[in-house]
Write a protein that holds these residues in place. Structure first.
Motif, PDB file in Angstrom:
ATOM      1  N   GLN A  15       0.859  -1.183   0.000  1.00 13.96           N
ATOM      2  CA  GLN A  15       0.000   0.000   0.000  1.00 13.96           C
ATOM      3  C   GLN A  15       0.895   1.232   0.000  1.00 13.96           C
ATOM      4  OE1 GLN A  15      -3.355   0.517   0.037  1.00 13.96           O
ATOM      5  NE2 GLN A  15      -3.881  -1.653  -0.096  1.00 13.96           N
ATOM      6  N   PRO A  16       0.477   2.310  -0.678  1.00 17.25           N
ATOM      7  CA  PRO A  16       1.313   3.514  -0.668  1.00 17.25           C
ATOM      8  C   PRO A  16       1.373   4.129   0.732  1.00 17.25           C
ATOM      9  CG  PRO A  16      -0.781   3.935  -1.757  1.00 17.25           C
ATOM     10  CD  PRO A  16      -0.734   2.465  -1.494  1.00 17.25           C
ATOM     11  N   VAL A  17       2.577   4.363   1.219  1.00 26.09           N
ATOM     12  CA  VAL A  17       2.789   4.962   2.532  1.00 26.09           C
ATOM     13  C   VAL A  17       3.777   6.108   2.375  1.00 26.09           C
ATOM     14  CG1 VAL A  17       3.631   4.614   4.883  1.00 26.09           C
ATOM     15  CG2 VAL A  17       2.398   2.769   3.723  1.00 26.09           C
ATOM     16  N   LYS A  18       3.401   7.278   2.839  1.00 25.37           N
ATOM     17  CA  LYS A  18       4.324   8.417   2.808  1.00 25.37           C
ATOM     18  C   LYS A  18       5.034   8.497   4.156  1.00 25.37           C
ATOM     19  CE  LYS A  18       4.602  13.433   2.269  1.00 25.37           C
ATOM     20  NZ  LYS A  18       3.848  14.682   2.092  1.00 25.37           N
ATOM     21  N   VAL A  19       6.358   8.472   4.116  1.00 25.74           N
ATOM     22  CA  VAL A  19       7.166   8.563   5.335  1.00 25.74           C
ATOM     23  C   VAL A  19       7.784   9.951   5.403  1.00 25.74           C
ATOM     24  CG1 VAL A  19       9.158   7.647   6.591  1.00 25.74           C
ATOM     25  CG2 VAL A  19       7.680   6.094   5.292  1.00 25.74           C
ATOM     26  N   VAL A  20       7.648  10.602   6.555  1.00 24.78           N
ATOM     27  CA  VAL A  20       8.251  11.915   6.777  1.00 24.78           C
ATOM     28  C   VAL A  20       9.185  11.813   7.972  1.00 24.78           C
ATOM     29  CG1 VAL A  20       7.835  14.338   7.335  1.00 24.78           C
ATOM     30  CG2 VAL A  20       6.220  13.100   5.873  1.00 24.78           C
ATOM     31  N   TYR A  21      10.453  12.169   7.761  1.00 20.62           N
ATOM     32  CA  TYR A  21      11.405  12.175   8.864  1.00 20.62           C
ATOM     33  C   TYR A  21      11.258  13.478   9.643  1.00 20.62           C
ATOM     34  CZ  TYR A  21      13.577   8.518   6.076  1.00 20.62           C
ATOM     35  OH  TYR A  21      13.809   7.387   5.346  1.00 20.62           O
ATOM     36  N   VAL A 182       6.228  -6.532  13.577  1.00 22.21           N
ATOM     37  CA  VAL A 182       5.412  -5.616  14.393  1.00 22.21           C
ATOM     38  C   VAL A 182       4.946  -4.442  13.534  1.00 22.21           C
ATOM     39  CG1 VAL A 182       5.411  -4.065  16.395  1.00 22.21           C
ATOM     40  CG2 VAL A 182       6.574  -6.283  16.531  1.00 22.21           C
ATOM     41  N   PHE A 183       5.843  -3.928  12.696  1.00 23.00           N
ATOM     42  CA  PHE A 183       5.459  -2.833  11.799  1.00 23.00           C
ATOM     43  C   PHE A 183       4.377  -3.287  10.812  1.00 23.00           C
ATOM     44  CE2 PHE A 183       9.734  -1.042  12.840  1.00 23.00           C
ATOM     45  CZ  PHE A 183       9.298   0.188  13.299  1.00 23.00           C
ATOM     46  N   VAL A 184       4.557  -4.473  10.250  1.00 23.56           N
ATOM     47  CA  VAL A 184       3.567  -4.994   9.296  1.00 23.56           C
ATOM     48  C   VAL A 184       2.203  -5.092   9.964  1.00 23.56           C
ATOM     49  CG1 VAL A 184       2.864  -7.006   7.948  1.00 23.56           C
ATOM     50  CG2 VAL A 184       5.242  -6.236   7.866  1.00 23.56           C
ATOM     51  N   SER A 185       2.177  -5.669  11.157  1.00 18.77           N
ATOM     52  CA  SER A 185       0.920  -5.825  11.886  1.00 18.77           C
ATOM     53  C   SER A 185       0.277  -4.475  12.192  1.00 18.77           C
ATOM     54  CB  SER A 185       1.186  -6.591  13.190  1.00 18.77           C
ATOM     55  OG  SER A 185       0.024  -6.698  13.952  1.00 18.77           O
ATOM     56  N   ALA A 186       1.090  -3.510  12.638  1.00 15.10           N
ATOM     57  CA  ALA A 186       0.569  -2.180  12.978  1.00 15.10           C
ATOM     58  C   ALA A 186       0.018  -1.482  11.743  1.00 15.10           C
ATOM     59  CB  ALA A 186       1.666  -1.339  13.620  1.00 15.10           C
ATOM     60  N   LEU A 187       0.754  -1.538  10.647  1.00 22.21           N
ATOM     61  CA  LEU A 187       0.310  -0.877   9.421  1.00 22.21           C
ATOM     62  C   LEU A 187      -0.982  -1.501   8.898  1.00 22.21           C
ATOM     63  CD1 LEU A 187       3.782  -0.459   7.668  1.00 22.21           C
ATOM     64  CD2 LEU A 187       2.341   1.394   8.546  1.00 22.21           C
ATOM     65  N   GLN A 188      -1.062  -2.830   8.958  1.00 23.30           N
ATOM     66  CA  GLN A 188      -2.281  -3.501   8.500  1.00 23.30           C
ATOM     67  C   GLN A 188      -3.473  -3.144   9.381  1.00 23.30           C
ATOM     68  OE1 GLN A 188      -0.873  -7.578   8.468  1.00 23.30           O
ATOM     69  NE2 GLN A 188      -0.447  -7.515   6.267  1.00 23.30           N
ATOM     70  N   GLN A 189      -3.229  -3.057  10.682  1.00 20.86           N
ATOM     71  CA  GLN A 189      -4.305  -2.699  11.612  1.00 20.86           C
ATOM     72  C   GLN A 189      -4.801  -1.284  11.345  1.00 20.86           C
ATOM     73  OE1 GLN A 189      -3.264  -3.329  15.711  1.00 20.86           O
ATOM     74  NE2 GLN A 189      -5.170  -2.460  16.480  1.00 20.86           N
ATOM     75  N   VAL A 190      -3.867  -0.379  11.097  1.00 25.13           N
ATOM     76  CA  VAL A 190      -4.255   1.007  10.806  1.00 25.13           C
ATOM     77  C   VAL A 190      -5.038   1.072   9.498  1.00 25.13           C
ATOM     78  CG1 VAL A 190      -3.379   3.303  10.251  1.00 25.13           C
ATOM     79  CG2 VAL A 190      -2.364   2.012  12.128  1.00 25.13           C
ATOM     80  N   GLN A 193      -8.565  -0.029  10.174  1.00 21.93           N
ATOM     81  CA  GLN A 193      -9.346   0.902  10.987  1.00 21.93           C
ATOM     82  C   GLN A 193      -9.585   2.245  10.312  1.00 21.93           C
ATOM     83  OE1 GLN A 193      -7.232   1.170  14.703  1.00 21.93           O
ATOM     84  NE2 GLN A 193      -7.766  -0.903  15.348  1.00 21.93           N
ATOM     85  N   ASP A 194      -8.544   2.737   9.623  1.00 23.02           N
ATOM     86  CA  ASP A 194      -8.617   4.098   9.077  1.00 23.02           C
ATOM     87  C   ASP A 194      -8.734   4.160   7.560  1.00 23.02           C
ATOM     88  OD1 ASP A 194      -8.172   4.696  11.690  1.00 23.02           O
ATOM     89  OD2 ASP A 194      -6.384   5.917  11.392  1.00 23.02           O
ATOM     90  N   GLY A 195      -8.524   3.049   6.890  1.00 28.80           N
ATOM     91  CA  GLY A 195      -8.491   3.079   5.433  1.00 28.80           C
ATOM     92  C   GLY A 195      -7.111   3.518   4.951  1.00 28.80           C
ATOM     93  N   PRO A 196      -6.997   3.889   3.682  1.00 28.66           N
ATOM     94  CA  PRO A 196      -5.684   4.264   3.120  1.00 28.66           C
ATOM     95  C   PRO A 196      -4.995   5.346   3.940  1.00 28.66           C
ATOM     96  CG  PRO A 196      -7.331   4.084   1.397  1.00 28.66           C
ATOM     97  CD  PRO A 196      -8.063   3.964   2.698  1.00 28.66           C
TER      98      PRO A 196
END
Length: 199
Positions: A15-21, A182-190, A193-196
């Motif tokens: 899924q497209p994810v934008k990462v901001v440092y 853990v990151f995979v699980s968290a991202l999938q859960q979000v 719950q929240d959609g894209p």
């Protein structure tokens, strides 16, 4: 290491994810030129022996190695990172945030470069395609200082006291050296719950 694990997790969820440092200084009062080793600094900060500091650090080195990262802690150069953060924010304004952050992290952890030194920062900026004169002018003045301080103020508002810290969709937090799963699980859960993810 946390950054690498997050990147690996993002590849898995497709899924497209934008990462901001964001900027966060572990020691804002650190000197630019510091003759202490990382082991001496950790021993002083946490009240442990040099041997304990060395052992704890070697655990991190081994974890990094498992992720394909080469941490050279024996020769790491401690410094004040404020100007490196300013450079990252400048790079962000030029669409080069990811490249600059990657280059700075590799220079610090693997190549034992002095990332508080302006000549080093100019060299690294050039490697990612930033204009030498513009970066030199930025480093000489106070440009991007407000942007760095703004990020640091935001971290205080969220109660962040250490790194790595990951904030997803501005409301879900993960702290510490979490595994890729853990990151995979968290991202999938979000996503459920929240959609894209927000862009």
């Amino acid at each position: 290491m946390g950054k690498k694990r997050l990147e690996d997790a993002i590849k898995q969820i497709e899924q497209p994810v934008k990462v901001v440092y964001r900027c966060f200084e572990l020691d804002p009062h650190a000197k630019r030129d510091n003759d202490k080793s990382i082991y001496e600094a950790l021993a002083a900060k946490y009240g442990m022996s040099l041997d304990q500091a060395r052992a704890n650090t070697q655990n991190m080195v081994q974890m990094a190695k498992a992720e394909g990262l080469d941490f050279q802690m024996d020769t790491l150069v401690l410094t004040n990172t404020f100007d490196a953060h300013r450079l990252t924010m400048y790079a962000k304004s030029k669409g080069k945030m990811y490249e600059m952050a990657d280059r700075l992290l590799r220079a610090y952890y693997t190549e034992s470069k002095h990332i508080g030194d302006h000549n080093t920062l100019l060299e690294l900026a050039g490697e990612v395609g930033l204009d030498h004169n513009e970066v030199a002018n930025m480093l000489t003045g106070n440009d991007m200082s407000e942007e760095v301080r703004s990020d640091e103020d935001m971290s205080r508002r969220y109660g962040i006291s250490g790194v790595p810290f990951f904030l997803i969709n501005q409301k879900y937090a993960l702290t510490g050296a979490q595994g890729t799963d853990v990151f995979v699980s968290a991202l999938q859960q979000v996503l459920e719950q929240d959609g894209p993810f927000k862009k």
